[in-house]
Design an enzyme around this catalytic site. Structure first.
Site, PDB file in Angstrom:
ATOM      1  N   ASP A   1     -16.715   6.949  -1.582  1.00  0.00           N
ATOM      2  CA  ASP A   1     -16.046   6.989  -1.210  1.00  0.00           C
ATOM      3  C   ASP A   1     -15.936   8.294  -0.114  1.00  0.00           C
ATOM      4  O   ASP A   1     -16.488   9.104  -0.154  1.00  0.00           O
ATOM      5  CB  ASP A   1     -14.868   6.721  -2.018  1.00  0.00           C
ATOM      6  CG  ASP A   1     -13.830   5.706  -0.896  1.00  0.00           C
ATOM      7  OD1 ASP A   1     -13.891   5.976   0.357  1.00  0.00           O
ATOM      8  OD2 ASP A   1     -13.081   6.131  -2.135  1.00  0.00           O
TER       9      ASP A   1
ATOM     10  N   ARG B   1       1.319  -1.720  -0.001  1.00  0.00           N
ATOM     11  CA  ARG B   1       0.305  -0.281  -0.053  1.00  0.00           C
ATOM     12  C   ARG B   1       0.506   1.119   0.092  1.00  0.00           C
ATOM     13  O   ARG B   1       1.758   1.103   0.966  1.00  0.00           O
ATOM     14  CB  ARG B   1      -0.867   0.007   1.526  1.00  0.00           C
ATOM     15  CG  ARG B   1      -1.629   1.482   1.584  1.00  0.00           C
ATOM     16  CD  ARG B   1      -2.791   1.434   2.377  1.00  0.00           C
ATOM     17  NE  ARG B   1      -3.633   0.233   1.861  1.00  0.00           N
ATOM     18  CZ  ARG B   1      -4.939   0.764   2.410  1.00  0.00           C
ATOM     19  NH1 ARG B   1      -4.966   1.236   3.482  1.00  0.00           N
ATOM     20  NH2 ARG B   1      -5.818   0.171   1.873  1.00  0.00           N
TER      21      ARG B   1
ATOM     22  N   GLN C   1     -10.095  -3.999  -3.450  1.00  0.00           N
ATOM     23  CA  GLN C   1     -11.869  -3.709  -3.047  1.00  0.00           C
ATOM     24  C   GLN C   1     -12.822  -3.937  -4.170  1.00  0.00           C
ATOM     25  O   GLN C   1     -13.799  -4.247  -3.498  1.00  0.00           O
ATOM     26  CB  GLN C   1     -11.293  -2.027  -2.686  1.00  0.00           C
ATOM     27  CG  GLN C   1     -12.848  -1.658  -2.042  1.00  0.00           C
ATOM     28  CD  GLN C   1     -13.200  -2.742  -0.573  1.00  0.00           C
ATOM     29  OE1 GLN C   1     -11.423  -2.104   0.214  1.00  0.00           O
ATOM     30  NE2 GLN C   1     -14.506  -2.753  -0.718  1.00  0.00           N
TER      31      GLN C   1
ATOM     32  N   ARG D   1     -13.273  -8.974   1.669  1.00  0.00           N
ATOM     33  CA  ARG D   1     -12.011  -9.003   1.025  1.00  0.00           C
ATOM     34  C   ARG D   1     -10.502  -9.449   1.663  1.00  0.00           C
ATOM     35  O   ARG D   1     -10.535 -10.508   0.902  1.00  0.00           O
ATOM     36  CB  ARG D   1     -11.518  -7.588   2.585  1.00  0.00           C
ATOM     37  CG  ARG D   1     -11.935  -6.160   1.397  1.00  0.00           C
ATOM     38  CD  ARG D   1     -11.297  -5.932   0.580  1.00  0.00           C
ATOM     39  NE  ARG D   1      -9.676  -6.324   0.841  1.00  0.00           N
ATOM     40  CZ  ARG D   1      -9.563  -4.617   0.940  1.00  0.00           C
ATOM     41  NH1 ARG D   1      -9.611  -2.737   1.048  1.00  0.00           N
ATOM     42  NH2 ARG D   1      -8.007  -4.750   0.872  1.00  0.00           N
TER      43      ARG D   1
ATOM     44  N   CYS E   1     -16.128   1.350   0.553  1.00  0.00           N
ATOM     45  CA  CYS E   1     -14.977   0.608   0.940  1.00  0.00           C
ATOM     46  C   CYS E   1     -14.552   0.440   2.637  1.00  0.00           C
ATOM     47  O   CYS E   1     -13.903  -0.602   3.305  1.00  0.00           O
ATOM     48  CB  CYS E   1     -14.052   1.296  -0.091  1.00  0.00           C
ATOM     49  SG  CYS E   1     -13.502   2.988  -0.254  1.00  0.00           S
TER      50      CYS E   1
ATOM     51  N   HIS F   1      -7.362   0.964  -6.295  1.00  0.00           N
ATOM     52  CA  HIS F   1      -8.185  -0.184  -5.394  1.00  0.00           C
ATOM     53  C   HIS F   1      -8.516  -1.701  -5.732  1.00  0.00           C
ATOM     54  O   HIS F   1      -9.339  -1.876  -5.818  1.00  0.00           O
ATOM     55  CB  HIS F   1      -8.413   0.269  -4.825  1.00  0.00           C
ATOM     56  CG  HIS F   1      -8.299  -0.251  -2.872  1.00  0.00           C
ATOM     57  ND1 HIS F   1      -7.558  -0.600  -2.511  1.00  0.00           N
ATOM     58  CD2 HIS F   1      -9.056   0.257  -1.951  1.00  0.00           C
ATOM     59  CE1 HIS F   1      -8.015  -1.183  -1.000  1.00  0.00           C
ATOM     60  NE2 HIS F   1      -8.413  -0.693  -0.778  1.00  0.00           N
TER      61      HIS F   1
HETATM   62  N1  NVA Z   1     -10.035   5.991  -1.100  1.00  0.00           N
HETATM   63  C1  NVA Z   1      -9.982   5.896  -0.447  1.00  0.00           C
HETATM   64  C2  NVA Z   1      -9.655   4.455   0.022  1.00  0.00           C
HETATM   65  C3  NVA Z   1      -9.659   4.067   1.255  1.00  0.00           C
HETATM   66  C4  NVA Z   1      -9.484   2.488   1.355  1.00  0.00           C
HETATM   67  C5  NVA Z   1      -8.156   6.166   0.320  1.00  0.00           C
HETATM   68  O1  NVA Z   1      -7.063   6.540  -0.969  1.00  0.00           O
HETATM   69  O2  NVA Z   1      -8.007   6.536   1.021  1.00  0.00           O
HETATM   70  N1   CP Z   2     -11.132  -0.919   2.499  1.00  0.00           N
HETATM   71  C1   CP Z   2     -10.160  -0.575   2.597  1.00  0.00           C
HETATM   72  O1   CP Z   2      -9.151  -0.573   2.132  1.00  0.00           O
HETATM   73  O2   CP Z   2      -9.787  -0.051   4.106  1.00  0.00           O
HETATM   74  P1   CP Z   2      -8.573  -0.138   4.715  1.00  0.00           P
HETATM   75  O3   CP Z   2      -7.625   1.085   4.770  1.00  0.00           O
HETATM   76  O4   CP Z   2      -9.315  -0.188   6.538  1.00  0.00           O
HETATM   77  O5   CP Z   2      -7.002  -0.949   4.101  1.00  0.00           O
END
Ligand code: NVA
Ligand code: CP
Length: 320
Positions: free
Chosen positions: A235, A109, A139, A303, A275, A136
């Site tokens: 989101d 990540r 997800q 997930r 998500c 992502h």
């Molecule tokens: N769009 C959000 C998703 C978090 C799971 C982010 O990137 O923070």
């Molecule tokens: N939806 C998701 O990826 O959640 P986290 O940021 O908690 O991993």
């Protein structure tokens, strides 16, 4: 998968896998989930190690990958920018060369997709995108599996994708990593995304990485995007890494809150997804996310199951 084999696959974007591979993965996730629910031990990844690299915060991604790997008999190494040389400017290429000699699979990540791609290019083992600024894919894998569970056939691999054909997903909010990945999925799996974002926050086809405009339609008003939708999803207004824009985003996104009115113009059997983490009263009302059309808890749980299927596939190929 042995290092160096040309068959080695990464999962860096949704479009890295083909339609038939998704049919297999969704069917496989169903089997893996059923076994898990029945407390059946299934440990095909004994002696395999997953390295998880987090440069951004996480709850679901961390727990689902870590628990999933242990449940399949493997083990996990957890690294963050703060507690490794990644945070002290060791080149990502060098980190990839070293880490991938010691583990069997890597989940990352991070911020720029380019960094993930650079890691993968120097890795001896499969690399999975656990979220970047651009995409992502894990997800969306879980989201589509959740849709199939709720609205799809009970049959196997042959018809698992049929229920997606021609369906409409309403995307309400930021043209972000989730939106981009929905567009890639729509192109591969044959559904359409109705996108409504505030001005200046739209999706960019080049960033989304889609071939043409067939798979999506843009609406100025979120209510229009939700009309007749089979699934309504949103989101956070401000994704991780964009916190400096928080105040201006709060103003720009004020009308992009999924509420009862938006759900009322969608199909009567429409589902709501997010998500997570969610901010009730911002991108969604409490009535919607905690209401009867919301499947967000199944979505989060899934997930675990889809990523177990994904890791099994990347490491062992097709089973059976
Ligand atoms: N769009 C959000 C998703 C978090 C799971 C982010 O990137 O923070
Ligand atoms: N939806 C998701 O990826 O959640 P986290 O940021 O908690 O991993």
């Amino acid at each position: 998968m042995k290092p160096g084999l040309s068959l080695m696959k990464h999962f860096l974007q949704f479009k890295d896998l083909r339609t038939e591979e998704y049919a297999y993965l969704f069917d496989r996730a169903r089997i893996i989930k059923t076994r898990f629910k029945n407390y059946e031990r299934y440990q095909p990844l004994a002696d395999r190690t997953l390295a998880m690299i987090f440069e951004k915060a996480s709850t679901r991604t961390r727990v689902s990958f870590e628990a999933g790997m242990y449940q399949m008999g493997g083990s996990v190494v957890h690294l963050t920018t703060g507690d490794s040389q990644l945070g002290r400017a060791e080149p990502v290429e060098d980190s990839a060369r070293v880490i991938s000699r010691m583990v069997d699979i890597v989940m990352i990540r991070t911020y720029e997709q380019a960094k993930l791609e650079a890691f993968a290019a120097h890795s001896r083992v499969p690399v999975i995108n656990g979220l970047t600024n651009e995409y992502h894919p894990c997800q969306i894998l879980a989201d589509i599996f959740t849709y199939i569970e709720h609205r799809g056939p009970r049959g196997g691999e042959a018809d698992v994708l049929q229920c997606l054909k021609g369906k409409v997903v309403a995307w309400v909010g930021d043209g972000n990593n989730m939106a981009n990945t929905w567009l890639q999925a729509a192109e591969i799996l044959g559904f359409k995304v109705h996108v409504s974002t505030p001005s200046g926050y739209g999706v960019d086809m080049a960033v989304a990485g889609i071939r043409d405009e067939q798979c999506f339609k843009v609406f100025n008003h979120p209510l229009q995007a939700c009309e007749g939708a089979d699934l309504v999803t949103t989101d956070v207004w401000t994704s991780m890494g964009y916190e400096a824009e928080n105040e201006e985003r709060r103003k720009a996104f004020i009308d992009w809150c999924v509420d009862d009115e938006m759900m009322a113009v969608a199909r009567p059997d429409a589902l709501f997804m997010h998500c997570l983490p969610a901010h009730r009263g911002e991108e969604v009302t409490a009535e919607v996310i905690d209401g009867p059309q919301s499947v967000v808890w199944d979505e989060a749980e899934n997930r675990l199951h889809v990523q177990k299927a994904l890791m099994e596939y990347l490491l062992l190929g097709r089973i059976g």
